[in-house]
Design an enzyme around this catalytic site. Structure first.
Site, PDB file in Angstrom:
ATOM      1  N   GLU B  60      48.598   1.127  82.654  1.00 23.34           N
ATOM      2  CA  GLU B  60      48.627  -0.074  83.496  1.00 23.34           C
ATOM      3  C   GLU B  60      50.046  -0.570  83.762  1.00 23.34           C
ATOM      4  OE1 GLU B  60      46.515   0.392  81.000  1.00 23.34           O
ATOM      5  OE2 GLU B  60      44.566   0.400  81.989  1.00 23.34           O
ATOM      6  N   HIS B 129      36.844  -7.064  78.023  1.00 23.46           N
ATOM      7  CA  HIS B 129      36.509  -6.910  79.437  1.00 23.46           C
ATOM      8  C   HIS B 129      36.201  -8.252  80.096  1.00 23.46           C
ATOM      9  CE1 HIS B 129      36.163  -2.728  78.329  1.00 23.46           C
ATOM     10  NE2 HIS B 129      35.772  -2.366  79.532  1.00 23.46           N
TER      11      HIS B 129
END
Lengths: 363, 326
Positions: B60, B129
């Site tokens: 990322e 999440h």
């Protein structure tokens, strides 16, 4: 062979000039005497600049400064191998390369003198500014190279990182992406032996840093970073390869940080002075000078003339820097967004109201 | 007009802008043949090719970093982070580079990128999440932070984000992705950034929310209406820069304000809004400003997530408390 056997790739150090300035193999065809003279002048300019910048810092006329003393061949050799249309993504000790790319000494002084205008380069307008957060620039180089590949532009990106920087995940992530995408980028590792006080051996157990490319399918080469001919010729070949669509290359340049990390550092706290003395006998400028004098293309007279010329150039840059008035408080707001959002306009007004009425010059 | 879910609206906006601006490209994990784990990029690689819909290695920080490099060279990358729990490695690039490249180079280089990510709790997702990190990004000078609350706003705001000359963090409420459909024209018309939307007009109290919390907030407004309380609901939409004027105008009218967000309370973005009201509209207030936020706890695994997300009841209770004595 047991599981304790380490398997390391065999990466030889590319070198043409010994520390004494003697050819150890024939100069490559790409390296003419004329080119070497030009590289010699560029390295001397950089060193003259460094001396002056440190003097300015010591006398309170410049902020913290990172000298490239001893590493001039890495930046100068690599930048000389680039075309003007190529793009540089530097670290923060690469003004040797940036001067070759056309950054002015006054711009460099403005940057270290605390003024963003120093990164608004008049030349090489696509070059990235200095990058202080270590290893974050590597992904920029890969992204820029991706843009050129996508648009089929004939441009290559060259980026610099230190030996310590290669321990950072940002280096590895970007290198890995460049390998997958075969982007036209050359990664130059300026291995100067030190990450502030941390020696190379404490950064990584691998024999070379060049071999970090191997794990991601990117060719890794190692050069004597104090031999500007080796740096130039190796980077030139990597740039040609990238231009030809053959993907990225990692080049580890072995050099030595003869100075402190920055003017805020005192390397005597952690470094053996004998090591520094030994390294002074390997530095790049004296090495090339010995070679050029041996070839009869350089002399004490030409040296004196060059020194004088460099000094004049540096002094002119210092004058231009010192004559640059500080920006107004608006400069903090004017380039934050394309247009300052209305939400922040009142803050700009407050800054105006409380700005000191008379600003001093730099230093 | 088509009936679109929020995730379909995101997909249409991406397709629309890619078709009219060839400098737009998408990068991210599993966004190509797979169409993204939520299918936001479904079909786009087949339509626009692998060079413009790029499956990246799983990194990322690197994704955000290459997006900065692409944007600096004139592309308009839209980078997808698979979940906000994985967005934290991008913070280095967003705060050190994306948000300040223009400033550092006096406008010589700029960073017109969008960092998209599904956002928030409520879909029974695994650990890491379900985060709501908008306040982290809202604290970074030079960024925009945009959070849509409906398919139409997702479409129009994402188009605006891609057309903006500066970096935008675009957080898509995961639990709205498929919650409901809405008529979306798909006509290429963007909605304004840096502006709140008054989603419901009322006179008794101002409710300020964004993203998925607009669901509970609007439902609370309906419930309160049955009790005779007429609330105004503001969808902030662009968290940064904040359109505080719209909020102040409403609070000056109603005299009461309840701020609702899914992120933890302390130093959440609600604190910023409350501080603005205190500085500029204190004497219009008939009651203290209230915040209804997630507790200052780690977002729980999903068995408790409904107790974590501020509920209709909590919101209605807060509104009743500010209405007391009037």
């Amino acid at each position: 062979m047991g599981i304790h056997t380490s398997v390391e790739p065999d990466i030889a150090t590319i070198r043409f000039l010994t520390p004494e300035g003697v050819l150890c193999r024939p100069m490559p065809p790409s390296v003419s005497d004329e080119l070497l003279l030009s590289l010699y002048r560029s390295m001397t300019r950089t060193r003259t600049f460094d001396g002056k910048a440190i003097a300015l810092q010591r006398t309170g006329q410049l902020g913290t400064f990172a000298s490239a003393l001893g590493q001039e061949a890495v930046g100068v050799g690599a930048a000389a191998a680039m075309a003007a249309r190529d793009v540089l993504a530097p670290s923060y000790r690469d003004h040797g390369a940036q001067f070759v790319r056309g950054m002015s000494m006054a711009e460099c002084l403005l940057y270290w003198g605390g003024d963003e205008r120093g990164s608004d380069f008049a030349h090489s307008r696509l070059d990235f500014p200095n990058c202080v957060p270590v290893a974050t620039q590597i992904a920029h180089a890969v992204g820029a190279a991706y843009a050129f590949k996508l648009r089929r532009e004939d441009r290559v990106v060259v980026t610099f990182i230190g030996d310590g920087g290669t321990a950072n995940g940002g280096f590895y992530e970007a290198l890995n992406m460049a390998g997958v995408w075969k982007t036209p980028v050359v990664f130059v590792i300026n291995n100067n032996g030190w990450a502030i006080s941390t020696p190379r051996a404490l950064e990584c157990a691998a024999t070379t840093l060049a071999q970090k490319g191997v794990a991601v399918g990117v060719e890794g080469l190692q050069v004597d970073g104090n031999d500007v001919a080796a740096v130039y010729d190796t980077v030139r070949q990597a740039v040609d390869k990238a231009r030809g669509g053959q993907g990225p290359t990692v080049i580890e340049a072995l050099t030595y940080r003869l100075g402190d990390h920055t003017t805020a550092d005192d390397a005597t706290r952690y470094r053996d002075p004998d090591q520094v003395r030994r390294e002074w006998s390997r530095e790049p400028i004296a090495r090339l000078r010995a070679y050029l004098i041996g070839k009869g293309v350089w002399s004490a007279d030409s040296e004196a003339a060059l020194q004088q010329q460099c000094l004049e150039e540096v002094n002119q840059a210092v004058s231009a820097y010192q004559a640059t008035q500080p920006a107004s408080s608006d400069a903090m707001f004017d380039y934050l967004y394309a247009t300052l959002p209305p939400a922040y306009v009142p803050q700009r007004e407050i800054a105006r109201r409380f700005a000191p009425s008379a600003g001093g010059g730099h230093g | 007009m088509a009936e679109l879910s929020l995730v379909e609206a995101v997909n249409r906006a991406l397709a629309c802008e890619m078709a009219i601006d060839e400098s737009v490209l998408l990068i991210g994990e599993d966004i190509g043949a797979n169409g993204g784990v939520f299918r936001a990029t479904n079909g786009l690689q087949a339509r626009f090719g692998k060079d413009r819909v790029v499956d990246t290695p799983l990194a990322e920080g690197g994704i955000a970093g290459v997006a900065v490099g692409m944007a600096a060279m004139g592309l308009k990358p839209v980078a997808e982070i698979q979940f906000t729990g994985f967005i934290y490695p991008t913070i280095d690039q967003m705060i050190n580079h994306a948000s300040r490249l223009r400033n550092r180079t006096r406008g010589r280089l700029t960073c017109p990128m969008v960092l998209r990510s599904p956002y928030g709790a409520g879909i029974h997702a695994p650990e890491h999440h379900s985060e709501s990190p908008e306040a982290l990004f809202a604290h970074m000078p030079g960024l925009r932070v945009v959070i849509p609350s409906s398919p139409a706003r997702a479409y129009g705001l994402l188009l605006a984000a891609m057309r903006d000359p500066d970096p935008v963090v675009f957080l898509e409420p995961t639990r709205l992705y498929r919650l409901f459909k809405q008529e979306v024209a798909d006509d290429g018309e963007s909605l304004p950034l840096d502006a709140c939307f008054v989603s419901r007009e009322g006179k008794d109290a101002t409710l300020v929310a964004w993203g998925a919390m607009m669901q509970e907030t609007l439902a609370a407004a309906d419930a309160l209406e049955r009790e005779g309380v007429d609330v105004e609901v503001i969808d902030v939409a662009t968290i940064k820069p904040l359109d505080v004027e719209t909020i102040l105008r409403s609070v000056e009218k109603t005299g009461r304000c309840v701020i609702i967000h899914e992120a933890p309370r302390t130093a959440g973005f609600g604190a910023e809004i409350a501080a603005e009201i205190a500085e500029r509209a204190l004497f219009s207030l008939l009651a203290p400003v209230k915040r209804v936020a997630a507790y200052d706890v780690v977002v729980p695994l999903y068995r408790l997530e409904r107790q974590y997300i501020p509920s209709l009841d909590r919101i209605a209770d807060a509104v009743r408390s500010v209405m007391e004595g009037s």
